[in-house]
Design an enzyme around this catalytic site. Structure first.
Site, short mmCIF file in Angstrom:
data_model
loop_
_atom_site.label_atom_id
_atom_site.label_comp_id
_atom_site.label_asym_id
_atom_site.label_seq_id
_atom_site.Cartn_x
_atom_site.Cartn_y
_atom_site.Cartn_z
N LYS A 139 43.37 -5.02 24.10
CA LYS A 139 42.15 -3.81 24.46
C LYS A 139 41.62 -3.20 23.18
CE LYS A 139 42.70 -2.61 29.41
NZ LYS A 139 43.83 -3.14 29.91
N GLU B 284 42.60 6.98 24.56
CA GLU B 284 41.32 7.08 24.70
C GLU B 284 40.92 8.42 25.44
OE1 GLU B 284 39.99 3.10 26.01
OE2 GLU B 284 40.17 3.95 28.28
N ARG C 186 38.58 -14.53 32.99
CA ARG C 186 39.01 -15.26 34.11
C ARG C 186 38.19 -15.04 35.20
NH1 ARG C 186 41.27 -11.34 37.20
NH2 ARG C 186 42.24 -9.48 35.80
P1 ADP Z 1 41.05 -8.16 38.91
O1 ADP Z 1 40.96 -7.69 37.50
O2 ADP Z 1 40.55 -9.56 39.35
O3 ADP Z 1 40.59 -7.07 40.24
P2 ADP Z 1 43.89 -7.55 39.13
O4 ADP Z 1 43.71 -6.68 38.06
O5 ADP Z 1 44.19 -7.24 40.72
O6 ADP Z 1 42.76 -8.48 39.00
O7 ADP Z 1 44.77 -8.66 38.69
C1 ADP Z 1 44.83 -9.68 39.45
C2 ADP Z 1 46.23 -10.45 39.41
O8 ADP Z 1 46.53 -10.88 37.82
C3 ADP Z 1 47.48 -9.53 39.77
O9 ADP Z 1 48.66 -10.09 40.22
C4 ADP Z 1 47.91 -8.96 38.32
O10 ADP Z 1 49.06 -8.41 38.32
C5 ADP Z 1 47.56 -10.13 37.45
N1 ADP Z 1 47.48 -9.54 36.09
C6 ADP Z 1 46.15 -9.16 35.57
N2 ADP Z 1 46.00 -8.75 34.18
C7 ADP Z 1 47.25 -9.31 33.75
C8 ADP Z 1 47.92 -9.31 32.56
N3 ADP Z 1 47.29 -8.88 31.43
N4 ADP Z 1 48.80 -9.89 32.42
C9 ADP Z 1 49.62 -10.23 33.52
N5 ADP Z 1 49.11 -10.28 34.74
C10 ADP Z 1 47.93 -9.87 35.00
P1 ADP Z 2 43.71 -3.00 33.44
O1 ADP Z 2 43.63 -4.09 32.32
O2 ADP Z 2 45.07 -2.92 33.95
O3 ADP Z 2 42.74 -3.39 34.69
P2 ADP Z 2 41.59 -1.07 32.88
O4 ADP Z 2 41.45 -0.56 31.52
O5 ADP Z 2 40.50 -2.03 33.41
O6 ADP Z 2 43.07 -1.67 33.03
O7 ADP Z 2 41.67 0.31 33.67
C1 ADP Z 2 42.28 0.23 35.08
C2 ADP Z 2 41.75 1.43 35.55
O8 ADP Z 2 42.35 2.63 35.08
C3 ADP Z 2 40.14 1.62 35.83
O9 ADP Z 2 39.38 1.12 36.61
C4 ADP Z 2 40.20 3.23 35.68
O10 ADP Z 2 40.25 3.29 37.23
C5 ADP Z 2 41.55 3.71 35.20
N1 ADP Z 2 41.27 3.92 33.72
C6 ADP Z 2 41.32 3.36 32.85
N2 ADP Z 2 41.06 3.82 31.45
C7 ADP Z 2 40.48 5.12 31.95
C8 ADP Z 2 39.62 6.28 31.33
N3 ADP Z 2 39.63 5.90 29.96
N4 ADP Z 2 39.35 7.24 32.06
C9 ADP Z 2 39.51 7.08 33.50
N5 ADP Z 2 40.17 6.20 33.86
C10 ADP Z 2 40.62 5.18 33.24
#
Ligand code: ADP
Ligand code: ADP
Ligand code: MG
Length: 472
Positions: free
Chosen positions: A115, A199, A291
């Protein structure tokens, strides 16, 4: 085109990829753990190989999977999502062994998978990012100083994070001090790396993301947006396309920002650029998922494009034929993630045996699932057991259709999120498009109470019917 594709995954996404391969007349190889021997992805693939040991390790064994591909004569590997999907070493190892990896380059994955490096790259490319740090933080003192500069509330985040883990909101210094070591420990446990950064926490944001498709020749298009604001614990539960929150002007600007993000890393294949959109409709890059995503189905339904087939064609060196102006989005689509979880008990996973299973059908209804009567949901994996996607001409029509399809869906033996989603479909806030990422947290008690009442009503109705019958 490929001679044979090995699918390095399990569950619904493995089945989804097999379906795309069948339509392209490409034979498939499934891999599976011992506990997964009776799953649908194994039944539907042309060949299946056991890969152990244990329930998880095999799905993560880079070289065992590559060996199996070579032994079975596969010339390409699709990683799905989760497991090795975002592992750059796996992508590189496949290619070094003469196998096509149906995904982006290792280098794009490395930049976007972290990130912090993704934020740096986006700043360089002129894409707006969530205000915050460009470097990791190592001490509470440093964190507190940065938080004072940025202004509370702030988010502590694992740079290697994913799947909603390693994220903590801190409303003040006290919380920051408390959550700093916890987030570090969580990051270490989940991702093997304790690097975290900070952040700004955006207040009441919408999570809106753009689906990208890019070929090997630098042609990049997007397939519009999805609103994934309905989340529990930072994980999506319901996704819709298109978002009801943004207007055409913002939509176009977000699309352009997503294209710039993809171009900045010479992106190839399907990918998703995630943004947070604040109440004033400013949008900020959140992360890029390199992906196929769980919720790609809603975009397929409104765009008519089979994203998994496109990924396969792109990896085989074919060009994307559509130009941006050829992409038209029609109607509205909603996906509900049917999880084996109990919403009344903090969404705790509910593995177990499915004793009855009847899927909904009819116009505009799509199921991507891997369950059947007698299937035993193992406790080792993600709790997602089925995705119910509907499409209709209007938003109201899509909500009614989802409501009807959820009513038809019968899964017995384990608790699922179905009764909970039925209440969401009735909720005036959801129906009128009034939801941000706090929706579940702020509506949880009300939704659970309503679902309880429905349950009692049903029991009373059944009892009344039995009483009436026995009086005859
Ligand atoms: P999407 O972003 O497609 O909505 P999710 O966040 O629900 O996906 O993640 C989909 C699957 O991939 C879940 O089983 C989640 O635990 C796994 N996953 C997502 N990101 C990672 C990561 N960085 N490392 C390991 N598993 C991950
Ligand atoms: P992941 O890799 O686990 O999907 P993300 O960075 O995509 O993590 O964040 C997942 C969720 O967490 C976002 O969809 C949002 O709901 C919340 N989130 C993440 N960062 C922020 C932020 N800076 N402010 C508010 N909500 C956040
Ligand atoms: Mg994310």
């Amino acid at each position: 085109m490929f001679k044979k594709i090995l699918i390095a995954n399990r569950g619904e996404i493995a089945l989804r990829i097999i379906r795309a391969c069948k339509e392209l007349s490409i034979p498939t190889v499934a891999i599976h753990s011992e506990v997964d021997a009776a799953t649908l992805h194994v039944k539907h693939a042309d060949e299946a190989c056991l890969v152990g040991p244990g329930p998880i390790e095999g799905y993560l064994s880079i070289y065992r999977i590559i060996d199996l591909a070579k032994q079975t004569g596969a010339d390409a590997i699709h990683p799905g999502y989760g497991f090795l999907a975002e592992n750059a070493e796996f992508a590189d190892a496949c290619r070094a062994n003469g196998l096509a990896f149906i995904g982006p380059s290792g280098s794009a994955m490395r930049t976007m998978g972290d990130k912090i490096s993704a934020r740096r790259k986006m700043i360089e490319a002129g894409v707006p990012v969530v205000p915050g740090l460009k470097d990791p933080i190592t001490s509470i003192i440093e964190a507190a100083k940065s938080a004072d500069d940025i202004g509370y509330p702030v988010m502590l985040k694992a740079s290697a994070g994913g799947g909603g883990r390693g994220i903590r909101i801190c409303k003040n210094r006290e919380e920051l001090e408390k959550f700093f070591p916890i987030t570090q420990t969580e990051a270490m446990a989940a991702f093997g790396k304790d690097e975290i950064y900070l952040e700004k926490a955006i207040i009441d944001p919408h999570h809106i993301e753009i689906q990208i498709l890019a070929d090997q020749y630098g042609h990049v298009i997007h397939l519009g947006d999805r609103d994934c604001s309905i989340q529990r614990r930072h994980q999506k539960l319901i996704e819709i396309a298109p978002s009801l929150f943004i207007d055409e002007d913002i939509r176009q600007k977000m699309g352009e920002a997503a294209l710039a993000a993809a171009r900045a890393v010479n992106y190839e294949t399907a990918g998703t650029v995630e943004f947070l959109v604040d109440v004033e409709k400013n949008f900020y890059f959140l992360e890029m998922n390199t992906r196929i995503q769980v919720e790609h189905t809603v975009t397929e339904e409104v765009s008519g494009i089979d994203i998994v087939k496109e990924m396969i064609r792109i990896a085989a060196g074919q060009r994307i034929v559509e130009k941006q102006e050829d992409i038209f989005l029609r109607g509205h689509a909603i996906e509900c993630r049917i999880n084996a979880e109990d919403p009344k008990n903090n969404f705790i996973p509910t593995p177990g045996k499915i004793t009855a299973c009847f899927s909904p059908g009819g116009i505009g209804v799509r199921i991507d699932g891997n369950i059947y009567k007698g299937y035993e949901i193992p406790p080792y994996y993600d709790s997602l057991i089925s995705k119910l996607t509907v499409r209709a001409k209007t938003w109201e029509g899509a909500v009614e259709r989802m409501s009807r399809a959820l009513d038809e869906y019968v899964i017995r033996g384990v608790k699922t999120t179905i009764p909970f989603f039925k209440q969401i479909m009735k909720d005036p806030d959801f129906r009128s498009g009034q939801f941000n990422t706090n929706y579940i947290a702020s509506h949880l008690d009300q939704l659970n109470a309503a679902s309880e009442e429905d349950q009692i009503d049903k029991v009373v109705a059944i009892a009344a019917a039995i009483a009436a019958y026995s009086r005859r």
